[in-house]
Design a protein around this motif. Structure first.
Motif, mmCIF file in Angstrom:
data_model
loop_
_atom_site.group_PDB
_atom_site.id
_atom_site.type_symbol
_atom_site.label_atom_id
_atom_site.label_comp_id
_atom_site.label_asym_id
_atom_site.label_seq_id
_atom_site.Cartn_x
_atom_site.Cartn_y
_atom_site.Cartn_z
ATOM 1 N N MET A 1 0.863 -1.198 0.000
ATOM 2 C CA MET A 1 0.000 0.000 0.000
ATOM 3 C C MET A 1 0.893 1.239 0.000
ATOM 4 O O MET A 1 1.923 1.253 0.667
ATOM 5 C CB MET A 1 -0.880 0.000 1.258
ATOM 6 C CG MET A 1 -1.746 -1.246 1.383
ATOM 7 S SD MET A 1 -2.501 -1.420 3.012
ATOM 8 C CE MET A 1 -1.163 -2.004 4.017
ATOM 9 N N ILE A 2 0.453 2.266 -0.733
ATOM 10 C CA ILE A 2 1.273 3.476 -0.857
ATOM 11 C C ILE A 2 0.397 4.715 -0.712
ATOM 12 O O ILE A 2 -0.496 4.954 -1.527
ATOM 13 C CB ILE A 2 1.970 3.511 -2.244
ATOM 14 C CG1 ILE A 2 2.887 2.300 -2.415
ATOM 15 C CG2 ILE A 2 2.752 4.820 -2.410
ATOM 16 C CD1 ILE A 2 3.381 2.108 -3.837
ATOM 17 N N GLY A 3 0.639 5.503 0.337
ATOM 18 C CA GLY A 3 -0.153 6.723 0.571
ATOM 19 C C GLY A 3 0.670 7.970 0.266
ATOM 20 O O GLY A 3 1.754 8.159 0.820
ATOM 21 N N ILE A 4 0.139 8.820 -0.620
ATOM 22 C CA ILE A 4 0.861 10.036 -1.020
ATOM 23 C C ILE A 4 -0.092 11.225 -0.904
ATOM 24 O O ILE A 4 -1.176 11.217 -1.488
ATOM 25 C CB ILE A 4 1.341 9.922 -2.485
ATOM 26 C CG1 ILE A 4 2.326 8.749 -2.629
ATOM 27 C CG2 ILE A 4 1.972 11.232 -2.958
ATOM 28 C CD1 ILE A 4 2.706 8.441 -4.070
ATOM 29 N N GLY A 5 0.311 12.231 -0.155
ATOM 30 C CA GLY A 5 -0.538 13.425 -0.032
ATOM 31 C C GLY A 5 0.328 14.665 0.029
ATOM 32 O O GLY A 5 1.520 14.589 0.357
ATOM 33 N N PRO A 6 -0.262 15.842 -0.293
ATOM 34 C CA PRO A 6 0.525 17.081 -0.211
ATOM 35 C C PRO A 6 0.810 17.441 1.246
ATOM 36 O O PRO A 6 -0.012 17.164 2.130
ATOM 37 C CB PRO A 6 -0.415 18.128 -0.834
ATOM 38 C CG PRO A 6 -1.795 17.591 -0.588
ATOM 39 C CD PRO A 6 -1.665 16.085 -0.652
ATOM 40 N N TYR A 7 1.968 18.049 1.504
ATOM 41 C CA TYR A 7 2.247 18.618 2.829
ATOM 42 C C TYR A 7 1.373 19.860 2.980
ATOM 43 O O TYR A 7 1.383 20.738 2.117
ATOM 44 C CB TYR A 7 3.727 18.980 2.945
ATOM 45 C CG TYR A 7 3.978 19.962 4.070
ATOM 46 C CD1 TYR A 7 3.734 19.589 5.395
ATOM 47 C CD2 TYR A 7 4.403 21.266 3.822
ATOM 48 C CE1 TYR A 7 3.914 20.501 6.431
ATOM 49 C CE2 TYR A 7 4.593 22.170 4.847
ATOM 50 C CZ TYR A 7 4.341 21.778 6.152
ATOM 51 O OH TYR A 7 4.503 22.672 7.165
ATOM 52 N N LEU A 8 0.594 19.919 4.054
ATOM 53 C CA LEU A 8 -0.284 21.064 4.298
ATOM 54 C C LEU A 8 0.142 21.727 5.596
ATOM 55 O O LEU A 8 -0.017 21.144 6.667
ATOM 56 C CB LEU A 8 -1.750 20.588 4.384
ATOM 57 C CG LEU A 8 -2.248 19.846 3.133
ATOM 58 C CD1 LEU A 8 -3.610 19.204 3.379
ATOM 59 C CD2 LEU A 8 -2.332 20.805 1.944
ATOM 60 N N PRO A 9 0.705 22.954 5.534
ATOM 61 C CA PRO A 9 1.247 23.580 6.745
ATOM 62 C C PRO A 9 0.166 23.787 7.797
ATOM 63 O O PRO A 9 -0.923 24.256 7.479
ATOM 64 C CB PRO A 9 1.775 24.932 6.247
ATOM 65 C CG PRO A 9 1.806 24.852 4.768
ATOM 66 C CD PRO A 9 0.847 23.789 4.346
ATOM 67 N N HIS A 10 0.449 23.389 9.010
ATOM 68 C CA HIS A 10 -0.465 23.604 10.125
ATOM 69 C C HIS A 10 0.093 24.774 10.935
ATOM 70 O O HIS A 10 1.230 24.698 11.414
ATOM 71 C CB HIS A 10 -0.547 22.333 10.973
ATOM 72 C CG HIS A 10 -1.630 22.394 12.001
ATOM 73 N ND1 HIS A 10 -1.712 23.396 12.929
ATOM 74 C CD2 HIS A 10 -2.691 21.583 12.226
ATOM 75 C CE1 HIS A 10 -2.777 23.190 13.688
ATOM 76 N NE2 HIS A 10 -3.385 22.100 13.288
ATOM 77 N N PRO A 11 -0.702 25.866 11.115
ATOM 78 C CA PRO A 11 -0.135 27.078 11.728
ATOM 79 C C PRO A 11 0.375 26.849 13.150
ATOM 80 O O PRO A 11 1.307 27.539 13.570
ATOM 81 C CB PRO A 11 -1.300 28.071 11.713
ATOM 82 C CG PRO A 11 -2.527 27.278 11.429
ATOM 83 C CD PRO A 11 -2.099 26.035 10.704
ATOM 84 N N ASP A 12 -0.223 25.900 13.888
ATOM 85 C CA ASP A 12 0.187 25.723 15.276
ATOM 86 C C ASP A 12 1.132 24.525 15.435
ATOM 87 O O ASP A 12 0.926 23.646 16.284
ATOM 88 C CB ASP A 12 -1.053 25.580 16.174
ATOM 89 C CG ASP A 12 -0.687 25.717 17.646
ATOM 90 O OD1 ASP A 12 0.394 26.258 17.953
ATOM 91 O OD2 ASP A 12 -1.483 25.262 18.489
ATOM 92 N N THR A 13 2.162 24.488 14.584
ATOM 93 C CA THR A 13 3.207 23.459 14.680
ATOM 94 C C THR A 13 4.544 24.180 14.502
ATOM 95 O O THR A 13 4.560 25.319 14.007
ATOM 96 C CB THR A 13 3.079 22.421 13.542
ATOM 97 O OG1 THR A 13 3.108 23.118 12.287
ATOM 98 C CG2 THR A 13 1.798 21.615 13.645
ATOM 99 N N PRO A 14 5.662 23.552 14.848
ATOM 100 C CA PRO A 14 6.954 24.222 14.624
ATOM 101 C C PRO A 14 7.144 24.669 13.173
ATOM 102 O O PRO A 14 7.634 25.771 12.909
ATOM 103 C CB PRO A 14 7.971 23.147 15.021
ATOM 104 C CG PRO A 14 7.239 22.312 16.038
ATOM 105 C CD PRO A 14 5.794 22.295 15.591
ATOM 106 N N MET A 15 6.726 23.847 12.200
ATOM 107 C CA MET A 15 6.921 24.242 10.792
ATOM 108 C C MET A 15 5.992 25.362 10.382
ATOM 109 O O MET A 15 6.337 26.180 9.519
ATOM 110 C CB MET A 15 6.762 23.034 9.866
ATOM 111 C CG MET A 15 7.985 22.132 9.919
ATOM 112 S SD MET A 15 7.740 20.525 9.176
ATOM 113 C CE MET A 15 7.786 20.948 7.451
ATOM 114 N N GLY A 16 4.803 25.417 10.995
ATOM 115 C CA GLY A 16 3.862 26.490 10.692
ATOM 116 C C GLY A 16 4.271 27.803 11.361
ATOM 117 O O GLY A 16 4.152 28.875 10.766
#
Ligand code: 5AD
Length: 364
Positions: free
Chosen positions: A228-243
């Protein structure tokens, strides 16, 4: 694939990922659609997803349920999960997917008891998506009757992996490699050895992810012989270190950085289908959240053959917001199934029945 050809195919994959010409992209999507029809047929299998807990001990920099977030935490009881299983059966789904953060509050034995109960009381195939655990825990769950396991590796670039996955302290039980890329890879190998059908996958467009990185990810899917292979876009979450601190996670120069858009994500799905023709590949929720129902159908016409409607009770679903928009306009699994059934009829496809595992297909 002969070893000598691997670097050649990786370069071709990387070139296709950079493609932006709509007519050329359509050729790629069509080739993947043909491979999908030939190898897995026209059935679209539905998997009922139950987000059984949003507790997590990890601090993944992109994820909205990471341990540092101030968030109301929940853990569904076994009875509540069985109730979701009964809804899955009423909807004629063949598989229940149990997903959560790495929740130290539900012991491996508790999970094994839950798996045994589902297997005794229902005909459903059971897929687990509970993160990284020691191999003996995976063995316990396999013995309890779990059929499949999903564990995305997110990126095969060990430096990028380390940047977005802070290490786990050794007193948290994972040893000094806890949280590292080799640890994740070892977990996937252990799952494979135990006889699970194994799924993995990546996010497309993580800041710092280059086209060559994503091409390597796609070739690794094939090397790992994923079911099985799951592929999705990275969606920035504002309340995370990356956001909150995008400056700490800089993108590569333009021309090198993979965008998190629909065209590139669906191209990655199509290339995964061409490289791993008989794998089960979902049109992921992240694709649908970022591009709407049309994007989901787009993925289904470019290689995907699975959809995972959400059976989590709505009040908990709102708290399982690993990326923004995931719980907005919550639609019941019943509504998704009905709409999908109509959309599939329009494109000459149908909802499949039974467990729809890769193993069953091979046995046919
Ligand atoms: N954007 C997109 N996907 C995400 N995931 C977690 N956080 C995000 C995000 N911000 C994905 C990861 C994980 C899966 C359950 O959800 O790939 O493995």
């Amino acid at each position: 694939m002969a070893t000598t050809n691997i670097s050649f195919i990786r370069r071709l994959t990387s070139i296709w990922l950079r493609e932006t010409n709509p007519a050329r992209l359509q050729e790629l999507y069509d080739a993947a659609d043909r491979a999908r029809r030939e190898h897995v047929g026209d059935d679209v299998h539905l998997r009922g997803l139950v987000e059984i807990s949003n507790h997590c001990r990890r601090r993944c920099a992109y994820c909205g349920v990471n341990a540092d977030r101030h968030l109301k935490r929940y853990r569904l009881t076994d009875d509540e999960i069985l109730e979701c299983a009964r809804r899955a059966i009423a909807l004629d789904y063949g598989t229940l997917v149990l997903q959560s953060g790495e929740d130290p509050g539900r012991s491996p034995e508790d999970v094994a008891r839950l798996i045994r109960r589902i297997k005794q009381e229902t005909p459903l195939a059971v897929t687990l998506s509970l993160g990284e655990w020691p191999a003996d825990v995976y063995a316990l769950w396999r013995d309890a009757g779990a059929d499949r396991y999903l564990l995305r590796f997110e990126t095969s670039n060990p430096d990028l992996y380390a940047r977005i996955h802070p290490p786990i302290a050794s007193d948290e039980g994972a040893g000094d490699r806890g949280g590292s890329w080799p640890h994740r890879r070892d977990a996937l190998t252990a799952l494979h050895r135990l006889g699970f059908e194994v799924g993995s996958g990546v996010m497309v467009g993580i800041p710092g992810q280059g086209y060559d990185d994503l091409a390597r990810d796609l070739l690794l899917f094939r090397e790992l012989d994923l079911d099985m292979i799951g592929i999705g876009p990275y969606l920035p979450h504002p309340d995370t270190p990356m956001g909150r601190h995008p400056e700490r996670f800089p993108p590569l120069p333009s021309g090198e950085q993979v965008p998190n858009n629909e065209a590139t994500t669906v191209a990655a799905v199509a290339l995964a289908r061409l490289l791993c023709p008989d794998a089960n590949i979902p049109a992921t929720t992240a694709v649908a959240v970022s591009g709407g129902e049309e994007a989901r159908v787009h993925a289904l016409r470019a290689g995907a053959n699975i959809v995972m409607p959400n059976l989590t009770p709505p009040e908990c679903r709102a708290l399982y917001e690993i990326y923004p928009g995931k719980a907005v306009g919550i639609e019941t699994a019943e509504a998704v199934t009905e709409r999908l059934s109509a959309a599939l009829a329009r494109i000459g496809r149908r909802i499949g029945s039974g467990p729809g595992g890769r193993a069953c297909r091979r046995a046919e």
